[in-house]
Design a protein around this motif. Structure first.
Motif, PDB file in Angstrom:
ATOM      1  N   GLY A 148       1.503  -1.015  -8.499  1.00  0.00           N
ATOM      2  CA  GLY A 148       0.700  -1.862  -7.639  1.00  0.00           C
ATOM      3  C   GLY A 148      -0.090  -1.062  -6.623  1.00  0.00           C
ATOM      4  N   THR A 149       0.520  -0.010  -6.106  1.00  0.00           N
ATOM      5  CA  THR A 149      -0.155   0.843  -5.124  1.00  0.00           C
ATOM      6  C   THR A 149      -1.386   1.503  -5.721  1.00  0.00           C
ATOM      7  N   PHE A 150      -1.268   1.981  -6.961  1.00  0.00           N
ATOM      8  CA  PHE A 150      -2.379   2.683  -7.618  1.00  0.00           C
ATOM      9  C   PHE A 150      -3.267   1.736  -8.426  1.00  0.00           C
ATOM     10  N   LEU A 151      -3.001   0.407  -8.286  1.00  0.00           N
ATOM     11  CA  LEU A 151      -3.863  -0.632  -8.876  1.00  0.00           C
ATOM     12  C   LEU A 151      -4.039  -0.500 -10.385  1.00  0.00           C
ATOM     13  N   LEU A 152      -2.918  -0.334 -11.095  1.00  0.00           N
ATOM     14  CA  LEU A 152      -2.985  -0.337 -12.550  1.00  0.00           C
ATOM     15  C   LEU A 152      -3.299  -1.747 -13.046  1.00  0.00           C
ATOM     16  N   ASP A 153      -3.866  -1.835 -14.243  1.00  0.00           N
ATOM     17  CA  ASP A 153      -4.191  -3.136 -14.818  1.00  0.00           C
ATOM     18  C   ASP A 153      -2.908  -3.960 -14.959  1.00  0.00           C
ATOM     19  N   PHE A 154      -2.902  -5.166 -14.374  1.00  0.00           N
ATOM     20  CA  PHE A 154      -1.676  -5.960 -14.285  1.00  0.00           C
ATOM     21  C   PHE A 154      -1.178  -6.419 -15.657  1.00  0.00           C
ATOM     22  N   LYS A 155      -2.067  -6.891 -16.515  1.00  0.00           N
ATOM     23  CA  LYS A 155      -1.651  -7.389 -17.831  1.00  0.00           C
ATOM     24  C   LYS A 155      -1.053  -6.273 -18.678  1.00  0.00           C
ATOM     25  N   ARG A 156      -1.671  -5.112 -18.628  1.00  0.00           N
ATOM     26  CA  ARG A 156      -1.135  -3.980 -19.398  1.00  0.00           C
ATOM     27  C   ARG A 156       0.173  -3.480 -18.785  1.00  0.00           C
ATOM     28  N   PHE A 157       0.280  -3.606 -17.479  1.00  0.00           N
ATOM     29  CA  PHE A 157       1.531  -3.264 -16.793  1.00  0.00           C
ATOM     30  C   PHE A 157       2.674  -4.142 -17.302  1.00  0.00           C
ATOM     31  N   ILE A 158       2.417  -5.456 -17.442  1.00  0.00           N
ATOM     32  CA  ILE A 158       3.439  -6.387 -17.932  1.00  0.00           C
ATOM     33  C   ILE A 158       3.826  -6.040 -19.365  1.00  0.00           C
ATOM     34  N   LEU A 159       2.831  -5.769 -20.208  1.00  0.00           N
ATOM     35  CA  LEU A 159       3.106  -5.411 -21.599  1.00  0.00           C
ATOM     36  C   LEU A 159       3.961  -4.148 -21.687  1.00  0.00           C
ATOM     37  N   ALA A 160       3.597  -3.127 -20.924  1.00  0.00           N
ATOM     38  CA  ALA A 160       4.354  -1.873 -20.932  1.00  0.00           C
ATOM     39  C   ALA A 160       5.771  -2.085 -20.409  1.00  0.00           C
ATOM     40  N   SER A 161       5.926  -2.971 -19.440  1.00  0.00           N
ATOM     41  CA  SER A 161       7.253  -3.263 -18.887  1.00  0.00           C
ATOM     42  C   SER A 161       8.142  -3.922 -19.933  1.00  0.00           C
ATOM     43  N   PHE A 162       7.587  -4.871 -20.685  1.00  0.00           N
ATOM     44  CA  PHE A 162       8.364  -5.523 -21.741  1.00  0.00           C
ATOM     45  C   PHE A 162       8.802  -4.513 -22.799  1.00  0.00           C
ATOM     46  N   VAL A 163       7.910  -3.606 -23.159  1.00  0.00           N
ATOM     47  CA  VAL A 163       8.245  -2.600 -24.169  1.00  0.00           C
ATOM     48  C   VAL A 163       9.346  -1.669 -23.662  1.00  0.00           C
ATOM     49  N   GLY A 164       9.174  -1.159 -22.447  1.00  0.00           N
ATOM     50  CA  GLY A 164      10.125  -0.201 -21.905  1.00  0.00           C
ATOM     51  C   GLY A 164      11.478  -0.796 -21.594  1.00  0.00           C
ATOM     52  N   ARG A 165      11.484  -1.892 -20.822  1.00  0.00           N
ATOM     53  CA  ARG A 165      12.749  -2.500 -20.450  1.00  0.00           C
ATOM     54  C   ARG A 165      13.429  -3.149 -21.659  1.00  0.00           C
ATOM     55  N   GLY A 166      12.650  -3.841 -22.465  1.00  0.00           N
ATOM     56  CA  GLY A 166      13.230  -4.458 -23.653  1.00  0.00           C
ATOM     57  C   GLY A 166      13.821  -3.429 -24.591  1.00  0.00           C
ATOM     58  N   GLY A 196       0.786  -1.221   0.000  1.00  0.00           N
ATOM     59  CA  GLY A 196       0.000   0.000   0.000  1.00  0.00           C
ATOM     60  C   GLY A 196       0.821   1.276   0.000  1.00  0.00           C
ATOM     61  N   ARG A 197       0.138   2.372   0.044  1.00  0.00           N
ATOM     62  CA  ARG A 197       0.750   3.697  -0.006  1.00  0.00           C
ATOM     63  C   ARG A 197       1.701   3.972   1.159  1.00  0.00           C
ATOM     64  N   PRO A 198       1.401   3.519   2.396  1.00  0.00           N
ATOM     65  CA  PRO A 198       2.347   3.761   3.504  1.00  0.00           C
ATOM     66  C   PRO A 198       3.745   3.220   3.219  1.00  0.00           C
ATOM     67  N   LEU A 199       3.808   2.045   2.549  1.00  0.00           N
ATOM     68  CA  LEU A 199       5.111   1.486   2.207  1.00  0.00           C
ATOM     69  C   LEU A 199       5.813   2.366   1.193  1.00  0.00           C
ATOM     70  N   LEU A 200       5.086   2.854   0.205  1.00  0.00           N
ATOM     71  CA  LEU A 200       5.668   3.725  -0.806  1.00  0.00           C
ATOM     72  C   LEU A 200       6.213   5.001  -0.180  1.00  0.00           C
ATOM     73  N   GLU A 201       5.520   5.517   0.824  1.00  0.00           N
ATOM     74  CA  GLU A 201       5.931   6.755   1.486  1.00  0.00           C
ATOM     75  C   GLU A 201       7.215   6.597   2.286  1.00  0.00           C
ATOM     76  N   ARG A 202       7.581   5.353   2.606  1.00  0.00           N
ATOM     77  CA  ARG A 202       8.832   5.113   3.323  1.00  0.00           C
ATOM     78  C   ARG A 202      10.047   5.285   2.425  1.00  0.00           C
ATOM     79  N   PHE A 203       9.838   5.121   1.113  1.00  0.00           N
ATOM     80  CA  PHE A 203      10.960   5.178   0.171  1.00  0.00           C
ATOM     81  C   PHE A 203      10.938   6.422  -0.715  1.00  0.00           C
TER      82      PHE A 203
END
Length: 210
Positions: free
Chosen positions: A127-145, A81-88
């Motif tokens: 994950g904190t802002f609950l983005l769509d997981f499948k689209r998150f994976i697709l975007a990650s492959f595009v960006g990191r790849g 959740g957001r409290p964890l994000l606020e720690r970093f």
């Protein structure tokens, strides 16, 4: 802190000269996506410099495990959740990341994966802002790849002479390429919108009787 970061980077690069270099690259790419501070580019560049012919194989390993690590980062954000994000992160950075998501949705992750922005910030916040997981994976492959295969291509085709240029200009090239991606997406969106408006006109207006 600078000394610690430098020592960590030197330790990472040292793995390039061991039989476990590929394993180290995989673990580094995985860990950097959720908690480790050293980007995998450091080891990827060293390995591509030593064996340019294997550059694309290293890029595949780097991309696959970076995305797997991104999934862990997403889970950390979702269940921590957001409290964890606020720690970093400062509240200003959290607000900035949240505004990127509102504007670009999961493609903020893709852009972050390609640029010098720490990827872990976006995986955890996704994950904190609950983005769509499948689209998150697709975007990650595009960006990191995109980022890792750019490094691989430079070393595969130009070899050692390109090393200094890559070390000094990788972040600049990544940002420039990301800007081109954004421009391309914007152009496609505008053209598709214009085409859609044209297609939406009444049939009687588009086809006249002879």
């Amino acid at each position: 802190m600078t000394t610690l970061f430098h020592n960590l980077a030197a330790w990472v690069v040292a793995w390039a000269h061991t039989p476990y270099a590929s394993v180290a690259l995989a673990l580094l790419a995985f860990a950097e996506s959720s908690f480790f501070p050293i980007p995998p580019d450091v080891l990827l560049i060293s390995l591509a410099l030593i064996q340019p012919r294997h550059s694309f194989a290293y890029a595949i390993v780097c991309t696959a495990f970076s995305v797997l690590g991104g999934m862990v980062g997403y889970a950390i954000g979702r269940y921590g959740g957001r409290p964890l994000l606020e720690r970093f992160m400062s509240s200003a950075k959290i607000h900035a990341v949240e505004s990127y998501y509102r504007r670009y949705d999961v493609w903020a992750v893709g852009l972050a994966g390609f640029t010098p922005i720490p990827y872990k910030v976006f995986t955890i916040s996704a994950g904190t802002f609950l983005l769509d997981f499948k689209r998150f994976i697709l975007a990650s492959f595009v960006g990191r790849g995109g980022r890792f295969f750019l490094v691989a291509a430079l070393f595969y085709f130009f070899g050692e002479p390109i090393a200094d240029f890559v070390n000094k200009s990788l972040n600049m090239l990544s940002v420039a390429f990301a800007a081109l991606l954004v421009g391309g997406f914007a152009l496609i969106h505008r053209l598709s919108k214009r085409y859609g408006q044209g297609s939406a006109r009444p049939h009687s207006e588009r086809i006249r009787e002879p």
